[in-house]
Motif scaffolding. Structure first.
Motif, PDB file in Angstrom:
ATOM      1  N   GLN A 255       4.600  -4.423  -1.999  1.00 27.06           N
ATOM      2  CA  GLN A 255       4.089  -4.558   0.198  1.00 27.06           C
ATOM      3  C   GLN A 255       5.485  -4.190   1.289  1.00 27.06           C
ATOM      4  O   GLN A 255       5.384  -4.760   1.830  1.00 27.06           O
ATOM      5  CB  GLN A 255       3.753  -6.198  -0.337  1.00 27.06           C
ATOM      6  CG  GLN A 255       2.349  -6.308  -1.091  1.00 27.06           C
ATOM      7  CD  GLN A 255       0.911  -5.227   0.233  1.00 27.06           C
ATOM      8  OE1 GLN A 255       1.628  -4.793   0.931  1.00 27.06           O
ATOM      9  NE2 GLN A 255       0.155  -4.825  -0.936  1.00 27.06           N
ATOM     10  N   PRO A 258       4.813  -1.412   4.149  1.00 32.77           N
ATOM     11  CA  PRO A 258       3.796  -2.437   4.871  1.00 32.77           C
ATOM     12  C   PRO A 258       4.347  -3.287   5.317  1.00 32.77           C
ATOM     13  O   PRO A 258       3.819  -3.718   7.197  1.00 32.77           O
ATOM     14  CB  PRO A 258       2.784  -2.688   4.511  1.00 32.77           C
ATOM     15  CG  PRO A 258       3.472  -2.239   2.819  1.00 32.77           C
ATOM     16  CD  PRO A 258       4.123  -1.594   3.218  1.00 32.77           C
ATOM     17  N   LYS A 337      -3.012  -8.476   7.775  1.00 38.24           N
ATOM     18  CA  LYS A 337      -4.129  -8.381   7.828  1.00 38.24           C
ATOM     19  C   LYS A 337      -3.905  -6.055   6.955  1.00 38.24           C
ATOM     20  O   LYS A 337      -4.916  -5.982   7.035  1.00 38.24           O
ATOM     21  CB  LYS A 337      -4.646  -7.330   9.479  1.00 38.24           C
ATOM     22  CG  LYS A 337      -4.965  -8.709  10.308  1.00 38.24           C
ATOM     23  CD  LYS A 337      -6.614  -8.952   9.988  1.00 38.24           C
ATOM     24  CE  LYS A 337      -7.082  -9.773  11.299  1.00 38.24           C
ATOM     25  NZ  LYS A 337      -8.487 -10.634  10.355  1.00 38.24           N
ATOM     26  N   PHE A 338      -2.803  -6.193   6.771  1.00 35.18           N
ATOM     27  CA  PHE A 338      -2.630  -5.402   5.780  1.00 35.18           C
ATOM     28  C   PHE A 338      -2.490  -6.131   3.914  1.00 35.18           C
ATOM     29  O   PHE A 338      -2.836  -7.017   3.956  1.00 35.18           O
ATOM     30  CB  PHE A 338      -1.457  -4.975   5.938  1.00 35.18           C
ATOM     31  CG  PHE A 338      -0.199  -5.754   6.023  1.00 35.18           C
ATOM     32  CD1 PHE A 338       0.173  -5.912   4.285  1.00 35.18           C
ATOM     33  CD2 PHE A 338       1.032  -6.597   6.407  1.00 35.18           C
ATOM     34  CE1 PHE A 338       1.355  -6.526   3.830  1.00 35.18           C
ATOM     35  CE2 PHE A 338       2.033  -7.532   5.916  1.00 35.18           C
ATOM     36  CZ  PHE A 338       1.958  -7.208   5.105  1.00 35.18           C
ATOM     37  N   THR A 437      -5.659 -10.284   1.704  1.00 37.42           N
ATOM     38  CA  THR A 437      -4.509  -9.711   2.610  1.00 37.42           C
ATOM     39  C   THR A 437      -4.003 -10.337   2.354  1.00 37.42           C
ATOM     40  O   THR A 437      -3.100 -11.671   2.259  1.00 37.42           O
ATOM     41  CB  THR A 437      -5.572  -9.401   3.950  1.00 37.42           C
ATOM     42  OG1 THR A 437      -5.429 -10.926   4.209  1.00 37.42           O
ATOM     43  CG2 THR A 437      -6.666  -8.537   4.294  1.00 37.42           C
TER      44      THR A 437
END
Length: 470
Positions: A255, A258, A337-338, A437
């Motif tokens: 992660q 992103p 949102k990712f 998310t």
């Protein structure tokens, strides 16, 4: 006969030993994608690949006759459950480093000083049982142990006083401003056996093939309270944190990219976050903000404990925490949102069921407990209760959960992006619990603080603008 083999740090050397032993385990290598293996040399021997921490438990409960894993995870089980049906058969002679109790350079102490220190001594570790044993053996009056999924080295001195970590004192691990206080355990790969299998089954030929490739290794393990005098190590401690400083936790692992992308869109510069040397204390353009990089799994508890004010983690791990501690002072502040994944219920493709209703019907015909395996122990427990799955048992896992079905579990609660990995292991999804998310979480007390609240709201506003522009 069944043997549990390790992923991760010991996979390469274990595979080399078994190749020299002539086992013929095609597919056991660093890039292996399948967890079930058969031996060409021993037709009755089946192997399965696990996360190393799961292996002592699986062998102790009798799911596997033999296992190969690190001594650290063996002792982590035995110090908590000394009567476990586990036999340490042989030191295989590979594995480097040791488990150290360490402290920040600015707060380093010898054992005698720890024993005399007033107040609560805090230790963080992914080995909570060994950490507690160390503290008890020192006869400390007051202490607390924070269980972690990893990255313990970044916690001192702001979030804890001591850590129990694997490593070598001369390596960069201790350049986080840590110095060793005591050496607890030497790291080495061991062959272990289930006690009943050891006493009743003929394991001789299989073990002899390993012995013939590895000479006898005898190593003296240090006392768990032995003080180890180490040479001076380069590096400096980190200063204490002012009360007005906002402490932000960012995720490590997949992660990172992103997360960095979103922060950049928000106009927040983070230097050295995705560094090849894994800098866990990157700097930022944000005034009055201190950053640490830790495991997303640990973030909700650490925010709730007040060690961090803000963190970027997954909604799955927040929910996992809140199911256990519903009144915890941690809350979701923003959906980022990712990192979208689905949390799903998974069974073997061979089962004639398509949904949770047919699963209940199948369970009603069983006599023994229904086994649910998951990294999400509390989510799995709630799912089993909410769906009335009868008499069940939740089996904690530490990764490679797909390997558990069907031999060692009946149902998985797992995360997936596409479902392809699940399908590749002859599994199928029968239910979707929720969609997760990345999200920004915060400590509710910090949000109401006059000194921190303004900075926290400023960060939230920047992130909200970036999310809306995506």
């Amino acid at each position: 006969m069944n043997i549990a083999l390790p992923k991760g740090r010991f996979l390469g050397e274990t595979a080399s030993v078994l190749r020299r032993a002539g086992w013929g385990l095609d597919g056991y290598h660093e890039t292996a994608r399948f967890y079930r293996l058969k031996s060409q040399k021993f037709p009755n021997l089946s192997a399965k690949v696990f996360h190393e921490k799961d292996i002592p438990v699986q062998v102790a409960v009798g799911n596997y006759d033999l296992g190969i894993c690190g001594l650290d995870w063996i002792e982590e089980l035995l110090v908590r459950y000394p009567s476990s049906a586990l036999v340490k058969v042989r030191d295989l002679g590979y594995g480097d480093g040791a488990l150290y109790v360490a402290a920040s350079r600015s707060a380093a102490a010898i054992v005698a000083e720890l024993q005399a220190k007033p107040g609560i001594i805090r230790m963080a570790s992914e080995y909570p049982n060994l950490a507690e044993s160390f503290m008890v053996n020192l006869r400390l009056r007051r202490f607390s142990v924070f269980p972690l999924w990893g990255a313990a080295e970044v916690y001192p001195s702001e979030s804890c006083d001591l850590v129990l970590i694997p490593g070598r004192a001369e390596e960069p691990l201790f350049n986080y401003g840590l110095v060793p206080v005591a050496k607890v355990l030497r790291l080495s790969a061991f062959v272990i056996a289930n006690k009943n299998s050891w006493e009743t089954k003929n394991l001789g030929d299989v073990l002899a093939s390993i012995y013939n490739t590895n000479p006898v290794v005898r190593r003296k393990q240090p006392s768990s309270t032995a003080v180890v005098r180490m040479p001076e190590i380069a590096g400096q401690g980190f200063p204490g944190v002012d009360e007005g400083i906002v402490r932000l936790a960012l995720p490590d692992g997949h992660q990172q990219v992103p997360t960095l992308s979103l922060l950049s869109k928000a106009g927040i510069r983070i230097d050295d976050y995705t560094s090849p040397v894994s800098n866990r204390r990157p700097t930022t353009s944000l005034s009055g903000v201190m950053i640490k990089v830790i495991r997303p799994q640990d973030m909700p508890l650490q925010v709730a404990n007040g060690n961090f004010d803000l963190a970027i983690t997954g909604r799955d791990w927040l929910r996992e925490h809140l199911y256990r501690f519903p009144s915890s002072p941690v809350t979701e502040l923003q959906d980022l949102k990712f990192g979208k994944v689905k949390i799903v219920a998974v069974v073997s493709k061979n089962l004639p069921i398509a949904d949770v209703y047919s699963l209940r019907q199948l369970i009603a015909k069983r006599l023994g407990p229904f086994r649910v395996a998951s990294e999400y122990v509390n989510i799995a427990d709630k799912y089993a209760r909410d769906n009335h799955l009868g008499m069940y048992r939740v089996i904690p896992t530490w990764g490679a959960s797909e390997a558990f079905i069907p031999e060692d579990a009946d149902l998985l609660i797992e995360n997936t992006e596409t479902g392809r990995t699940i399908s590749r292991h002859n599994l199928k999804i029968i239910d979707t619990l929720f969609v997760s998310t990345a999200c920004l979480i915060g400590n509710t007390g910090s949000m109401s603080s006059s000194s921190k609240g303004r900075r926290m709201k400023s960060i939230m506003k920047k992130l909200q603008t970036a999310v809306e522009d995506v």
